[in-house]
Scaffold this active site. Structure first.
Site, PDB file in Angstrom:
ATOM      1  N   HIS A 260      -3.384   5.091 -13.159  1.00  0.00           N
ATOM      2  CA  HIS A 260      -3.241   6.541 -13.293  1.00  0.00           C
ATOM      3  C   HIS A 260      -1.786   6.894 -13.057  1.00  0.00           C
ATOM      4  O   HIS A 260      -0.973   6.050 -12.657  1.00  0.00           O
ATOM      5  CB  HIS A 260      -4.137   7.274 -12.283  1.00  0.00           C
ATOM      6  CG  HIS A 260      -3.848   6.889 -10.858  1.00  0.00           C
ATOM      7  ND1 HIS A 260      -2.775   7.384 -10.154  1.00  0.00           N
ATOM      8  CD2 HIS A 260      -4.472   6.031 -10.009  1.00  0.00           C
ATOM      9  CE1 HIS A 260      -2.755   6.867  -8.948  1.00  0.00           C
ATOM     10  NE2 HIS A 260      -3.779   6.023  -8.829  1.00  0.00           N
TER      11      HIS A 260
ATOM     12  N   SER B  94      -8.141   5.411  -8.218  1.00  0.00           N
ATOM     13  CA  SER B  94      -7.895   3.991  -8.464  1.00  0.00           C
ATOM     14  C   SER B  94      -9.180   3.200  -8.648  1.00  0.00           C
ATOM     15  O   SER B  94      -9.205   2.207  -9.383  1.00  0.00           O
ATOM     16  CB  SER B  94      -7.076   3.389  -7.317  1.00  0.00           C
ATOM     17  OG  SER B  94      -5.782   3.930  -7.295  1.00  0.00           O
TER      18      SER B  94
ATOM     19  N   HIS C 120      -3.045  12.661  -7.708  1.00  0.00           N
ATOM     20  CA  HIS C 120      -2.770  11.946  -8.953  1.00  0.00           C
ATOM     21  C   HIS C 120      -2.610  12.950 -10.082  1.00  0.00           C
ATOM     22  O   HIS C 120      -2.982  14.123  -9.965  1.00  0.00           O
ATOM     23  CB  HIS C 120      -3.939  11.014  -9.300  1.00  0.00           C
ATOM     24  CG  HIS C 120      -4.195   9.948  -8.300  1.00  0.00           C
ATOM     25  ND1 HIS C 120      -5.307   9.130  -8.344  1.00  0.00           N
ATOM     26  CD2 HIS C 120      -3.491   9.539  -7.220  1.00  0.00           C
ATOM     27  CE1 HIS C 120      -5.275   8.274  -7.351  1.00  0.00           C
ATOM     28  NE2 HIS C 120      -4.181   8.512  -6.631  1.00  0.00           N
TER      29      HIS C 120
ATOM     30  N   ASP D  97       0.080   0.621  -9.380  1.00  0.00           N
ATOM     31  CA  ASP D  97      -0.804   1.716  -8.997  1.00  0.00           C
ATOM     32  C   ASP D  97      -0.033   3.036  -8.971  1.00  0.00           C
ATOM     33  O   ASP D  97       0.978   3.166  -8.292  1.00  0.00           O
ATOM     34  CB  ASP D  97      -1.414   1.444  -7.619  1.00  0.00           C
ATOM     35  CG  ASP D  97      -2.682   2.226  -7.371  1.00  0.00           C
ATOM     36  OD1 ASP D  97      -2.702   3.438  -7.630  1.00  0.00           O
ATOM     37  OD2 ASP D  97      -3.675   1.610  -6.934  1.00  0.00           O
TER      38      ASP D  97
ATOM     39  N   ASP E 278       1.976   3.805  -5.598  1.00  0.00           N
ATOM     40  CA  ASP E 278       1.077   4.950  -5.458  1.00  0.00           C
ATOM     41  C   ASP E 278       1.200   5.595  -4.090  1.00  0.00           C
ATOM     42  O   ASP E 278       1.249   6.826  -3.960  1.00  0.00           O
ATOM     43  CB  ASP E 278      -0.358   4.466  -5.698  1.00  0.00           C
ATOM     44  CG  ASP E 278      -1.402   5.515  -5.389  1.00  0.00           C
ATOM     45  OD1 ASP E 278      -1.537   6.470  -6.176  1.00  0.00           O
ATOM     46  OD2 ASP E 278      -2.102   5.377  -4.366  1.00  0.00           O
TER      47      ASP E 278
ATOM     48  N   HIS F  33       2.019   9.407  -2.969  1.00  0.00           N
ATOM     49  CA  HIS F  33       1.120  10.229  -2.153  1.00  0.00           C
ATOM     50  C   HIS F  33       1.880  10.889  -1.003  1.00  0.00           C
ATOM     51  O   HIS F  33       1.538  12.001  -0.573  1.00  0.00           O
ATOM     52  CB  HIS F  33      -0.024   9.374  -1.596  1.00  0.00           C
ATOM     53  CG  HIS F  33      -1.179   9.211  -2.542  1.00  0.00           C
ATOM     54  ND1 HIS F  33      -1.901  10.281  -3.029  1.00  0.00           N
ATOM     55  CD2 HIS F  33      -1.730   8.105  -3.090  1.00  0.00           C
ATOM     56  CE1 HIS F  33      -2.853   9.847  -3.835  1.00  0.00           C
ATOM     57  NE2 HIS F  33      -2.771   8.525  -3.900  1.00  0.00           N
TER      58      HIS F  33
ATOM     59  N   PHE G 167      -1.724 -11.004   5.297  1.00  0.00           N
ATOM     60  CA  PHE G 167      -0.420 -10.981   5.954  1.00  0.00           C
ATOM     61  C   PHE G 167      -0.168  -9.747   6.824  1.00  0.00           C
ATOM     62  O   PHE G 167       0.934  -9.582   7.345  1.00  0.00           O
ATOM     63  CB  PHE G 167       0.670 -11.101   4.889  1.00  0.00           C
ATOM     64  CG  PHE G 167       0.547 -12.343   4.043  1.00  0.00           C
ATOM     65  CD1 PHE G 167       0.862 -13.587   4.569  1.00  0.00           C
ATOM     66  CD2 PHE G 167       0.075 -12.281   2.738  1.00  0.00           C
ATOM     67  CE1 PHE G 167       0.731 -14.736   3.816  1.00  0.00           C
ATOM     68  CE2 PHE G 167      -0.052 -13.426   1.967  1.00  0.00           C
ATOM     69  CZ  PHE G 167       0.268 -14.659   2.504  1.00  0.00           C
TER      70      PHE G 167
END
Length: 498
Positions: free
Chosen positions: A377, A117, A456, A67, A335, A339, A286
């Site tokens: 992306h 996403s 992104h 991602d 990702d 960010h 988890f």
């Protein structure tokens, strides 16, 4: 200066003239033959010449989704990986870069130049580009409008696999209800409707289901066999453990009842390792939310399996189906690191993603298993000059060991972001990274524009593949084309609109 357009016809003429063998024999020996770059190129050419396209059908298809893993992230990740291993980072290769075929994927969504996403995974999993925020529906649906879901669902590759007698599963480092993993099984007008407490009353009253419910309530013939990741809070009722569900339902108990015998619900790595040998269905949750970053594993990751452990365990379970399987494996926190504008997290997650791919490649046979590695992306991570060869990729840009100073007299880091928390605030002057610990796990690389979460970016991303029909992934393709190759490799007919 003689212009190139003047030289071009002359060079073409010279090239067309036959050269006598005697003249060729007098050409002196070139230094190229002993040059390590030249020899490496010869070896790479020999490997490519030996590749024979596999035109057979795939019993299994494994899709690895990094991602936010853009080209710059792959490059920086390979350098970081090499430097962590003590080898030359620049010439290093991540596991998926060694696959036989590659392409570039155009990632724009139905309504934006830069996809999110939700729309990205919908394109890859269904062959249909849709609007940002939307999962598993055509572009006719409107974000956050429950009433627009009806009549616009599109089948996913996981659903097609199940309908054709194969097993299917999803493994992720995020919540299993997050956009990318949800792209395997959910159909929703809003990616953030992960649990019922995330939904507005009017959407629930309108008959729309939260993503966790969609996972559990899928028909027996289509429900995923293996699901592993985080997000336990979306499956448990408020008041029980970490539960956030407002409807009082325990979806984990409902899942166990629906699956029946040979099913295991696990919440720790030890439980995952101890599942019975005849297990055919696994729900592994988890963490209450996303799984911890790898850099946090010593403190927060005790009892949490690695992505490699989850992926290989998933294959052990799915491969019990004699017809084959589909598996989606997401490195979702690549990702999230970007960010944050935190390159160390981005790169460590990329390396862990590569390790998971390496572990899976050691278990499967590429003669009957198509492996596709791509991203949904890119991100605004850039690699700026001119650090010396083998200089720390997380360090300062420099020249011959000395930091390069920008116009404000301050150094800059090799890795920076276009946007993000590291951008200047108000009239603040730029920080001097030469006076900061740029290797700290919480360091925010500098950015041009300040945003609480880095945006992104819209450039093409890489596609890497091997196995049956992998040769069809070449050139520059639409993101939605990746689905077509995987479907074709399985030998499935085109899906029908619901």
């Amino acid at each position: 200066m003689i212009r190139s357009f003047v030289l071009a016809p002359v060079l073409a003429f010279v090239a067309s003239v036959a050269v006598p063998a005697m003249v060729l024999a007098q050409v002196p020996a070139s230094a190229s033959a002993n040059d390590p770059y030249y020899k490496a190129g010869e070896a790479a050419l020999a490997r490519q010449i030996a590749v024979v396209p596999n035109t057979g059908k795939a019993k299994n298809v494994i899709l690895f989704l990094g991602d936010g893993m853009g080209i710059s992230t792959v490059t920086a990740g390979r350098i970081y990986d090499g430097q962590q291993k003590g080898v030359d980072g620049e010439s290093n290769s991540l596991a998926f870069e060694k696959l036989s075929y590659s392409a570039l994927s155009k990632t724009y969504s139905h309504d934006t130049q830069v996809t999110d996403s939700a729309a990205g995974i919908t394109a890859i999993m269904t062959g249909v580009k849709t609007r940002n925020k939307i999962i598993g529906l055509t572009g006719a649906a409107i974000g956050e409008k429950c009433e627009t879901e009806k009549g616009h669902s599109v089948e996913t590759l996981a659903e097609l696999a199940k309908a054709n007698g194969r097993a299917a599963g999803v493994v992720t480092t995020t919540r299993v209800t997050h956009a990318t993993p949800a792209g395997a099984y959910a159909h929703t007008a809003y990616r953030d409707w992960e649990g019922d407490s995330d939904m507005p009353v009017e959407a629930i009253q309108g008959g729309c289901k939260d993503i966790a419910r969609q996972l559990i309530e899928a028909p027996d013939a289509l429900r995923l066999d293996v699901v592993m990741g985080g997000g336990r809070s979306r499956f448990l009722p408020d008041g029980k453990e970490v539960g956030k569900r407002a409807d009082g339902r325990d979806l984990t108990a409902e899942w166990l009842k629906a699956e029946g015998a040979n099913s295991s619900y696990v919440t720790t790595v030890d439980q995952l390792k101890a599942i019975p040998a005849d297990t055919r269905h696994v729900l592994g949750l988890f963490a209450p939310e996303h799984l911890p970053y790898e850099v946090e594993r010593p403190v927060l990751g005790q009892g949490v399996p690695t992505l490699a452990q989850m992926a290989t365990s998933a294959i052990d379970v799915l491969s019990k189906n004699p017809n084959g399987y589909f598996l989606l494996v997401e490195g979702g926190k690549i990702d999230m690191g970007s960010h944050l504008g935190n390159a160390k997290r981005t790169l460590t997650e990329t390396v862990e993603f590569s390790k998971a791919i390496e572990a899976v490649l050691a278990k499967v046979d590429l003669k009957d298993t198509l492996v596709v590695v791509t991203a949904d992306h890119s991100h605004g991570l850039v690699i700026s000059g001119y650090a010396a060869r083998n200089a720390p990729i997380l360090g300062l840009a420099g020249n011959e060991g000395e930091p390069i100073l920008a116009g404000d007299g301050k150094a800059y880091t090799t890795l920076m972001f276009a946007t993000g928390p590291g951008g200047p605030e108000g009239a603040d002057t730029r920080r001097d990274p030469a006076k900061e610990d740029v290797d700290d796990i919480d360091y925010h690389q500098q950015a041009v524009a300040n945003l609480p979460s880095a945006a992104h970016s819209g450039e093409d991303v890489g596609v890497f593949a091997d196995g049956p029909q992998a040769f069809l992934l070449r050139g520059v393709v639409e993101e939605s084309y990746i689905f077509q190759v995987m479907r074709h490799a399985f030998g499935f007919d085109a899906p029908k609109k619901r």
